[in-house]
Design an enzyme around this catalytic site. Structure first.
Site, short mmCIF file in Angstrom:
data_model
loop_
_atom_site.label_atom_id
_atom_site.label_comp_id
_atom_site.label_asym_id
_atom_site.label_seq_id
_atom_site.Cartn_x
_atom_site.Cartn_y
_atom_site.Cartn_z
N HIS A 1 -1.20 7.95 -8.02
CA HIS A 1 -2.56 8.24 -7.50
C HIS A 1 -3.46 8.82 -8.59
CE1 HIS A 1 -1.02 8.75 -3.10
NE2 HIS A 1 -1.51 7.54 -3.28
N ARG B 1 -4.48 8.73 12.98
CA ARG B 1 -5.39 8.80 14.13
C ARG B 1 -4.60 8.71 15.44
NH1 ARG B 1 -9.25 4.59 11.32
NH2 ARG B 1 -7.16 3.93 10.83
N HIS C 1 -4.45 14.06 -2.14
CA HIS C 1 -4.76 12.69 -1.73
C HIS C 1 -3.86 12.38 -0.55
CE1 HIS C 1 -5.80 8.35 -2.34
NE2 HIS C 1 -4.73 8.29 -1.57
N LYS D 1 -6.99 -6.54 -3.37
CA LYS D 1 -8.34 -5.97 -3.25
C LYS D 1 -9.11 -6.38 -4.49
CE LYS D 1 -7.20 -1.81 -0.65
NZ LYS D 1 -6.84 -0.42 -0.81
N GLU E 1 -11.23 4.85 -6.10
CA GLU E 1 -10.34 4.48 -7.20
C GLU E 1 -10.86 3.25 -7.94
OE1 GLU E 1 -7.28 4.71 -4.11
OE2 GLU E 1 -5.91 5.37 -5.68
N ASN F 1 -2.02 6.66 3.41
CA ASN F 1 -0.69 6.17 3.77
C ASN F 1 0.34 6.69 2.79
OD1 ASN F 1 -0.64 4.71 6.16
ND2 ASN F 1 -1.84 3.07 5.18
#
Ligand code: ADP
Length: 768
Positions: free
Chosen positions: A342, A447, A370, A179, A549, A373
């Site tokens: 995290h 979901r 948090h 990312k 983040e 996943n």
């Protein structure tokens, strides 16, 4: 300017010369000069032996410092009537900042000789001057001057402010994805968010989002080096924000494991790289890829400054009783302990909650969930992470997408024996095939779990319920860890997206003060904005906060560069030594309790002065009585305070059976009580017992000398037979304070430190 006007200006506009004898003022003016400075011209320069006092007559100037890479950090603004140069004149130090004309400026300049013979010989002026120096520094301390931190509508500096524009890249390298986020502090609108997924297989693809829209591109099969090339092409391409990679000034790298060494983000050098490599042992899936990313980026952006930001460092404040496992202590010494992860997300959403509640972060008890996943719950007690559900690795705690979360450790041994599983099998089992995926049997995606549960899929329902139940249990544990909860936060993909999870996780918590407003919960658009989802009556404010983040890493990167510059100032060889005082147990009493313990009309009798002006140890002592035992002869300190406060050391906590939290003096909410006994009676307080956080008192002039500000957290080095570093030391700046570091008795005894030992400030740890 005529001499007479100059005298008039000094007398009426420059505070220092209010009520200054007119005769002296005229003598001063006789020996002064008036000078003009053009825009951008330096009036005083950093590091010079300037010995002048100046007062601005016309125009505007700034006080600023510039770091190695040319970034300017503005400390203050000067307007007509403001003066400069007094610090260097009064202390004999070199000028500690540049004074630069912003517009055309006129200034009255008074030389050292005239200043010393006419000004510093006049006691009221010397008093005013020292107070004004203090005020000026205190003002800087509270109003910012740190590039990345500004008060006002952005108290926690999320807007990535810097005094000179910074183009900044945030990199998060995973094993099969990368990312990247680009920020330009001068133009937030130019931010770019990108991700390259499925690196190493045939489905590699790049997705980049900016204000110009979204761009999705398939990439040929390749490795991380090819992914870097693709990122640079995308950033410098037609829709990209850059024309050349050389325009990037700073790169912030997300690093998963910082072990016990890294309490905060750090500029990357060879030593930091080596330590990240060493820590790969603790995080074999993450640190090696993070490090490969760092090495590639340092080659591709050789002129940029690289900063490592750790997922673990936010949790460095965990007390030993929270981070220790019940293994033999030698294992803790080998590094087997809870680290927590995290960190950037928990810190970001907690600060965001404080901003939303408009209450100081350091006064809140926050439980942050948090849920993505990976999932973890964190107890943030008055600004410090004090416990968290993830442990030695990110596998502990809640059940997650594919991770099992906490297991009876004997299960793994059982499986080794009965099913012949080896280390790699167990690793795969607990990290990749458990959690929601393992329980539902078909997906790790919340979901799909919710959809299937709605349709009556039994195992999906079980997975959903187990997940929510675990969140609820951990929220209760986090509240119990702190003894209170002002805010409960949901974040991460599930926390932001699933009203069902939030609802079920909060059910049954009404007794703990958590009451959801179901309508608000269902309507919350948690990916877009901070949403309040509790009822007005709910004692706990429940918020959904979109995490960010990457922004937090960018913020930490900017602050680290700022800090490393300031740290280079405090590492000057001539920095003052900090005297250490060992704080024995003591009590501060309210007027009401002085009377109750020592009789009507009693006035505390000073016995000896303390280092902090106006404070004294009294002749009076009291006895403390806890549920388990008593401690006699606890010294009362004066003068009386608004509220009674008791500070005791760890061994005494055990004796009394009272276990107070680490708190700053005066912060007594949700602290335990104790009974105090004096000659005239007893008083039982319901709260007020604390274990004082390590702190340094200093005057604003000292703060300026060290380059510190009120509420910074620093590390202090004490030289001796063995070098000791004390982290987590809170800096308190006040004109009445005298320089000293206060250490708890137990801590000092353990380290073999006695009052009078001296330390040096080694590092700035935090600037919240
Ligand atoms: P990571 O930890 O990988 O960053 P995320 O924070 O993106 O993960 O969270 C991913 C999880 O969030 C997945 O389980 C996904 O199903 C879940 N999620 C995302 N949006 C929603 C939603 N609207 N409702 C329920 N779950 C959601």
């Amino acid at each position: 300017m005529a001499k007479v006007d100059m005298a008039n200006f000094l007398a009426t506009r420059v505070k220092l010369f209010k009520n200054f004898p007119a005769g002296r003022l005229h003598q001063l003016v006789e020996r002064a000069d008036v000078r003009t400075f053009e825009p951008n011209e330096a009036i005083l320069e950093f590091g010079e032996e300037n010995r002048i006092f100046g007062a601005l007559v016309e125009g505007q100037a700034i006080v600023a410092v510039t770091d190695d890479s040319g970034l300017q950090h503005r400390l203050a603004e000067l307007n007509p009537g403001d003066f400069f140069g007094e610090m260097a004149l009064m202390t004999g130090d070199k000028t500690c900042a540049d004074v630069i004309a912003v517009t055309r400026c006129t200034a009255i300049i008074i030389g050292e000789e005239a200043f010393c013979s006419l000004v510093t010989t006049h006691p009221p002026v010397v008093r005013t001057l020292s107070k004004l120096i203090s005020d000026r520094v205190r003002q800087q301390a509270t109003q910012g001057g740190e590039g990345a931190f500004r008060q006002g509508d952005d108290p926690y500096g999320f807007k990535l402010h810097s005094d000179s524009p910074v183009r900044l890249l945030v990199l998060n390298c995973g094993s099969s994805s990368m990312k990247y986020n680009f920020y330009d502090t001068a133009h937030e609108i130019r931010s770019v968010h990108g991700v390259i997924e499925n690196i190493g297989d045939d489905k590699t693809r790049l997705r980049q989002v900016s204000t110009l829209g979204e761009k999705v591109e398939s990439l040929p099969r390749g490795d991380h080096a090819d992914a870097f090339d693709a990122m640079i092409t995308a950033l410098t391409g037609r829709d990209g924000p850059l024309t050349s990679p050389d325009e990037v000034v700073a790169v912030g790298h997300r690093v998963t494991h910082g072990g016990e060494r890294f309490h905060h983000a750090l500029p990357i050098d060879e030593a930091v790289e080596a330590e990240i490599e060493r820590l790969s042992l603790l995080a074999p899936l993450h640190n090696p890829v993070n490090l490969a990313g760092i090495r590639a980026a340092r080659r591709l952006f050789p002129h940029a400054r690289h900063v490592a930001v750790f997922d673990t460092s936010f949790h460095q404040t965990l007390p030993p009783y929270a981070y220790l496992y019940g293994l033999p202590y030698e294992y803790a010494e080998k590094g087997i302990r809870r680290y927590g992860f995290h960190g950037m997300s928990h810190a970001y959403v907690a600060l965001k909650a404080a901003e939303t509640l408009q209450r100081p972060y350091n006064e809140l008890e926050i439980v942050s969930c948090h849920l993505g996943n990976g999932a973890s719950v964190c107890a943030i007690d008055h600004g410090r992470s004090m416990d968290t559900s993830m442990g030695f690795t990110p596998a502990e705690g809640l059940i997650m997408g594919t991770r099992s979360g906490t297991l009876d450790p004997a299960i793994l041994i059982y499986l080794m024996r009965t099913e012949g599983l080896g280390a790699d099998d167990l690793d795969r089992l607990i990290n990749r095939s458990s959690g929601l995926k393992g329980l539902s049997g078909f997906t790790n995606d919340m979901r799909s779990i919710e959809k299937a549960a709605d349709e009556g899929h039994h195992r999906a329902l079980l997975a959903f319920k187990t997940f929510c139940y675990q969140v609820r249990k951990h929220v209760g544990a986090a509240m119990a860890a702190m003894g209170g909860m002002d805010a409960l936060i949901f974040t991460g993909g599930i926390g932001q997206g699933s009203a069902g999870v939030r609802s079920l996780a909060c059910q049954g918590l009404a007794r703990m003060g958590v009451v959801l407003d179901e309508e608000k919960n269902q309507a919350a658009r948690g990916f877009d904005e901070v949403c309040l989802i509790s009822t007005p009556e709910s004692a706990v404010t429940v918020l959904v906060v979109p995490t960010d983040e990457e922004r937090m890493i960018a913020r930490e990167t900017l602050r680290t560069l700022d800090r490393s510059f300031i740290s280079s100032l405090i590492k000057k060889p001539d920095q003052p030594l900090v005297p250490i005082e060992v704080s024995a147990h003591h009590v501060h009493l309210s007027h009401e309790h002085v009377v109750a313990l020592f009789g009507p009309g009693h006035v505390l009798a000073p016995r000896s002065e303390l280092s902090q002006p106006g404070q004294y140890a009294c002749r009076e002592t009291v006895t403390l009585i806890g549920s388990k035992g008593r401690v006699d002869n606890v010294r009362v300190l004066g003068p009386p305070r608004k509220e009674t406060q008791v500070e005791i050391a760890m061994t005494e906590q055990f004796k009394l059976g009272i276990h107070p939290p680490v708190r700053e003096s005066g912060d007594l909410r949700n602290t335990p009580g104790v009974t105090l006994e004096g000659p005239a009676g007893r008083v039982t307080i319901t709260h007020g017992v604390i274990c004082a956080q390590r702190h340094i008192h200093m005057s604003p002039a000292d703060a300026l000398r060290f380059g510190l500000r009120d509420r910074y957290v620093v590390q202090v080095k004490v030289d001796g037979d063995r070098e000791l570093i004390f982290g987590d030391v809170l800096v308190r700046v006040h004109p009445d304070y005298r320089l000293s570091l206060h250490l708890d008795t137990d801590e000092a005894n353990a380290a073999g430190i006695v009052s009078g030992t001296r330390g040096t400030i080694a590092e700035i740890q935090n600037r919240a």
